[in-house]
Design a protein around this motif. Structure first.
Motif, PDB file in Angstrom:
ATOM      1  N   LEU A 273     -74.088 -24.163 -47.101  1.00 10.81           N
ATOM      2  CA  LEU A 273     -72.699 -23.889 -46.709  1.00 10.81           C
ATOM      3  C   LEU A 273     -71.929 -23.168 -47.811  1.00 10.81           C
ATOM      4  O   LEU A 273     -70.975 -22.427 -47.528  1.00 10.81           O
ATOM      5  CB  LEU A 273     -71.992 -25.189 -46.331  1.00 10.81           C
ATOM      6  N   ASN A 274     -72.330 -23.378 -49.052  1.00 11.58           N
ATOM      7  CA  ASN A 274     -71.658 -22.694 -50.161  1.00 11.58           C
ATOM      8  C   ASN A 274     -71.872 -21.184 -50.120  1.00 11.58           C
ATOM      9  O   ASN A 274     -71.164 -20.436 -50.798  1.00 11.58           O
ATOM     10  CB  ASN A 274     -72.167 -23.245 -51.508  1.00 11.58           C
ATOM     11  N   LYS A 275     -72.844 -20.739 -49.316  1.00 12.47           N
ATOM     12  CA  LYS A 275     -73.130 -19.306 -49.209  1.00 12.47           C
ATOM     13  C   LYS A 275     -72.406 -18.661 -48.024  1.00 12.47           C
ATOM     14  O   LYS A 275     -72.683 -17.518 -47.684  1.00 12.47           O
ATOM     15  CB  LYS A 275     -74.639 -19.086 -49.047  1.00 12.47           C
ATOM     16  N   VAL A 276     -71.501 -19.403 -47.389  1.00 14.86           N
ATOM     17  CA  VAL A 276     -70.834 -18.896 -46.192  1.00 14.86           C
ATOM     18  C   VAL A 276     -70.023 -17.630 -46.485  1.00 14.86           C
ATOM     19  O   VAL A 276     -69.431 -17.485 -47.559  1.00 14.86           O
ATOM     20  CB  VAL A 276     -69.924 -19.988 -45.578  1.00 14.86           C
ATOM     21  N   THR A 277     -70.036 -16.717 -45.534  1.00 15.51           N
ATOM     22  CA  THR A 277     -69.266 -15.481 -45.636  1.00 15.51           C
ATOM     23  C   THR A 277     -68.403 -15.333 -44.376  1.00 15.51           C
ATOM     24  O   THR A 277     -68.659 -15.999 -43.360  1.00 15.51           O
ATOM     25  CB  THR A 277     -70.193 -14.256 -45.748  1.00 15.51           C
ATOM     26  N   PRO A 278     -67.385 -14.483 -44.415  1.00 15.28           N
ATOM     27  CA  PRO A 278     -66.586 -14.243 -43.206  1.00 15.28           C
ATOM     28  C   PRO A 278     -67.438 -13.813 -42.016  1.00 15.28           C
ATOM     29  O   PRO A 278     -67.138 -14.163 -40.869  1.00 15.28           O
ATOM     30  CB  PRO A 278     -65.626 -13.132 -43.648  1.00 15.28           C
ATOM     31  N   THR A 279     -68.511 -13.077 -42.265  1.00 17.07           N
ATOM     32  CA  THR A 279     -69.396 -12.628 -41.180  1.00 17.07           C
ATOM     33  C   THR A 279     -70.052 -13.820 -40.490  1.00 17.07           C
ATOM     34  O   THR A 279     -70.203 -13.836 -39.258  1.00 17.07           O
ATOM     35  CB  THR A 279     -70.481 -11.685 -41.725  1.00 17.07           C
TER      36      THR A 279
ATOM     37  N   LYS B  34     -48.786 -16.596 -50.926  1.00 22.88           N
ATOM     38  CA  LYS B  34     -49.644 -17.644 -50.376  1.00 22.88           C
ATOM     39  C   LYS B  34     -51.021 -17.073 -50.040  1.00 22.88           C
ATOM     40  O   LYS B  34     -51.169 -15.891 -49.761  1.00 22.88           O
ATOM     41  CB  LYS B  34     -49.016 -18.242 -49.119  1.00 22.88           C
ATOM     42  N   SER B  35     -52.015 -17.929 -50.088  1.00 27.26           N
ATOM     43  CA  SER B  35     -53.366 -17.574 -49.661  1.00 27.26           C
ATOM     44  C   SER B  35     -53.854 -18.688 -48.762  1.00 27.26           C
ATOM     45  O   SER B  35     -54.181 -19.780 -49.239  1.00 27.26           O
ATOM     46  CB  SER B  35     -54.302 -17.408 -50.865  1.00 27.26           C
ATOM     47  N   ASN B  36     -53.879 -18.444 -47.462  1.00 32.93           N
ATOM     48  CA  ASN B  36     -54.310 -19.469 -46.514  1.00 32.93           C
ATOM     49  C   ASN B  36     -55.737 -19.910 -46.811  1.00 32.93           C
ATOM     50  O   ASN B  36     -56.566 -19.127 -47.283  1.00 32.93           O
ATOM     51  CB  ASN B  36     -54.207 -18.948 -45.082  1.00 32.93           C
ATOM     52  N   VAL B  37     -56.023 -21.185 -46.518  1.00 31.59           N
ATOM     53  CA  VAL B  37     -57.299 -21.785 -46.896  1.00 31.59           C
ATOM     54  C   VAL B  37     -58.028 -22.299 -45.653  1.00 31.59           C
ATOM     55  O   VAL B  37     -57.421 -22.926 -44.786  1.00 31.59           O
ATOM     56  CB  VAL B  37     -57.094 -22.962 -47.876  1.00 31.59           C
ATOM     57  N   LEU B  38     -59.325 -22.026 -45.575  1.00 30.59           N
ATOM     58  CA  LEU B  38     -60.178 -22.568 -44.525  1.00 30.59           C
ATOM     59  C   LEU B  38     -61.181 -23.517 -45.170  1.00 30.59           C
ATOM     60  O   LEU B  38     -61.972 -23.114 -46.017  1.00 30.59           O
ATOM     61  CB  LEU B  38     -60.910 -21.448 -43.785  1.00 30.59           C
TER      62      LEU B  38
ATOM     63  N   ARG C 296     -57.421 -13.839 -41.957  1.00 28.74           N
ATOM     64  CA  ARG C 296     -56.168 -14.467 -42.425  1.00 28.74           C
ATOM     65  C   ARG C 296     -56.437 -15.565 -43.437  1.00 28.74           C
ATOM     66  O   ARG C 296     -55.498 -16.165 -43.955  1.00 28.74           O
ATOM     67  CB  ARG C 296     -55.409 -15.072 -41.250  1.00 28.74           C
ATOM     68  N   PHE C 297     -57.710 -15.836 -43.731  1.00 27.96           N
ATOM     69  CA  PHE C 297     -58.055 -16.908 -44.673  1.00 27.96           C
ATOM     70  C   PHE C 297     -58.870 -16.347 -45.833  1.00 27.96           C
ATOM     71  O   PHE C 297     -60.104 -16.347 -45.801  1.00 27.96           O
ATOM     72  CB  PHE C 297     -58.832 -18.022 -43.956  1.00 27.96           C
ATOM     73  N   PRO C 298     -58.188 -15.866 -46.877  1.00 25.72           N
ATOM     74  CA  PRO C 298     -58.917 -15.304 -48.018  1.00 25.72           C
ATOM     75  C   PRO C 298     -59.656 -16.344 -48.830  1.00 25.72           C
ATOM     76  O   PRO C 298     -60.565 -16.009 -49.597  1.00 25.72           O
ATOM     77  CB  PRO C 298     -57.803 -14.657 -48.848  1.00 25.72           C
ATOM     78  N   VAL C 299     -59.294 -17.628 -48.691  1.00 27.12           N
ATOM     79  CA  VAL C 299     -59.932 -18.685 -49.465  1.00 27.12           C
ATOM     80  C   VAL C 299     -60.791 -19.541 -48.546  1.00 27.12           C
ATOM     81  O   VAL C 299     -60.281 -20.168 -47.625  1.00 27.12           O
ATOM     82  CB  VAL C 299     -58.891 -19.575 -50.188  1.00 27.12           C
TER      83      VAL C 299
END
Length: 217
Positions: A189-195, A3-7, A209-212
């Motif tokens: 918003l398409n440029k969002v990063t985890p940071t 699984k790959s959790n999604v945000l 925990r959200f790779p996607v």
């Protein structure tokens, strides 16, 4: 398949919940929706995070095997960011950071003790063990103002200097003078990063925990 959790990030009405519902319907698995603002860490007034799994087991017709293959959609996750803290309370986990911490193991995949009859955890009450390693977690939120966090990173060092220089919509939005047009906000918003999400108020472990990461316009 692992699984790959999604945000999912997008304004109200963009179809975040519908997308999760449709996915669950297509793959024919139990599905449950939970509001992140109703959750609290252990010891505070509100619902324990284990209630999510209790509802999933119920949605699966009390079939543990089916529930362990289900999909959980947690809405309003942007409301449990650190910056949401406004008033100090001894009965409510106001900041939401405690909720993020409580969700970490469940999101990653672990065996959770869920009260058989629901409600708060009680050592004297019977419980069932739910393995979350194959449960897909989808979190959604409107993330109002996230585009400004992203623009500070992408445009923070650019400035308009001089009388004849062009001041873009993004520059004006960054200073709070203008709202971005929808199309331009979507592009940012398409440029969002985890940071960016960490700066917005989600803890790094939670974001990890959200790779996607998905944005909806």
């Amino acid at each position: 398949l692992d699984k790959s959790n999604v945000l999912i990030m997008g304004p109200t009405g963009s179809g975040k919940t519908l997308l999760a519902k449709t996915l669950a319907k297509i793959v024919n698995v139990p599905f449950v929706i939970c509001d992140a603002t109703s959750l609290t860490q252990a010891g505070y007034v509100g619902e324990d995070v284990e209630q999510i799994l209790y509802r999933l087991v119920q949605a699966a017709g009390n079939s543990l095997a089916a529930a362990q293959q289900g999909i959980v959609y947690i809405d309003e996750v942007d409301k449990i960011t650190r910056k949401a803290e406004q008033n100090v309370s001894i009965t409510r986990d106001v900041s939401g950071e405690g909720v993020q911490q409580a969700l970490l193991k469940m999101l990653e995949g672990t065996v959770v003790n869920v009260p058989e009859k629901g409600g708060r955890k009680n050592p004297r009450e019977p419980f069932v063990q739910v393995d979350t390693k194959d449960i897909l977690f989808i979190c959604g939120g409107s993330f109002v103002g996230l585009e400004k966090t992203i623009m500070k990173r992408t445009h923070g060092r650019k400035s308009s200097i001089g009388f004849g220089d062009h001041v873009s919509f993004q520059s004006q939005a960054l200073t709070g003078d203008k709202e971005l047009p929808h199309a331009e906000r979507d592009a940012v918003l398409n440029k969002v990063t985890p940071t960016d999400l960490t700066k917005y108020g989600l803890i790094p472990e939670f974001v990890g925990r959200f790779p996607v990461l998905v944005t909806l316009g």
